[in-house]
Scaffold this motif. Structure first.
Motif: not given
Length: 182
Positions: A4, A41, A45
């Motif tokens: 991340k 990811t 996000l």
């Protein structure tokens, strides 16, 4: 390293699409990254509003850019020390801890095999470091891997010495002496 925060740090450089992020991550850290993990990811996000997807380019690729919330979270991550308790479990320490308590396991053989493997890795990292055209980020990652390998070898030496102290010495076969009473 957290994927991340790795992706957020890369997006701080400017908008990128998944394959660019994967390549930049691998180039900067030396770590491999599955493209599926990159897109999973990125989806998280985006859901958390740390990145936003931009319009597809003429090649059909969708770049992402970091948001203000993403920058703030990244800044917090950079300014917060990593705690030892936050790191993943040490599989080697777990393996040796279980090996010393499991009947029939040759702990010394496990340590020797690990030492040999770690020495080979250390030699490879040292060889890679000697290539002077590596960039600063990769140089720092290599030095970290060298130091970790050296520490692991020292720890294995310590484990071997500790094991030697705690291994019971073989008992001599003594036959009972019988005393004849007359």
């Amino acid at each position: 390293m957290s994927v991340k925060y790795g992706l957020l740090a890369l997006l701080e450089r400017g908008p990128m699409y998944g394959y660019q992020l994967r390549a930049a991550f691998q180039e900067s850290t030396g770590g491999s990254l599955n493209i599926g993990q990159v897109y999973t990811t990125l989806s998280r996000l985006e859901r958390d509003e740390f990145v936003r997807a931009l319009e597809e380019n003429e090649s059909g690729q969708r770049p992402y850019e970091i948001t203000g919330a993403g920058r703030a979270d990244l800044k917090t991550w950079f300014s917060t020390p990593i705690s030892r308790s936050d790191r993943p479990r040490d599989e080697l320490a777990i393996k040796l801890a279980l090996a010393v308590t499991t009947p029939g396991v040759d702990v010394r053989a496990i340590m020797q095999a690990q030492r040999t493997s770690t020495m080979r890795a250390l030699q490879e990292y040292t060889r890679l470091k000697s290539l002077s055209d590596t960039d600063l980020a990769w140089q720092l990652v290599l030095e970290s891997m060298i130091f970790q390998s050296e520490a692991e070898i020292r720890w294995l030496d310590h484990c071997e010495a500790t094991l030697a102290k705690h291994t019971p010495k073989p008992v001599e076969n003594r036959q009972e002496k019988t005393v004849e009473l007359r």
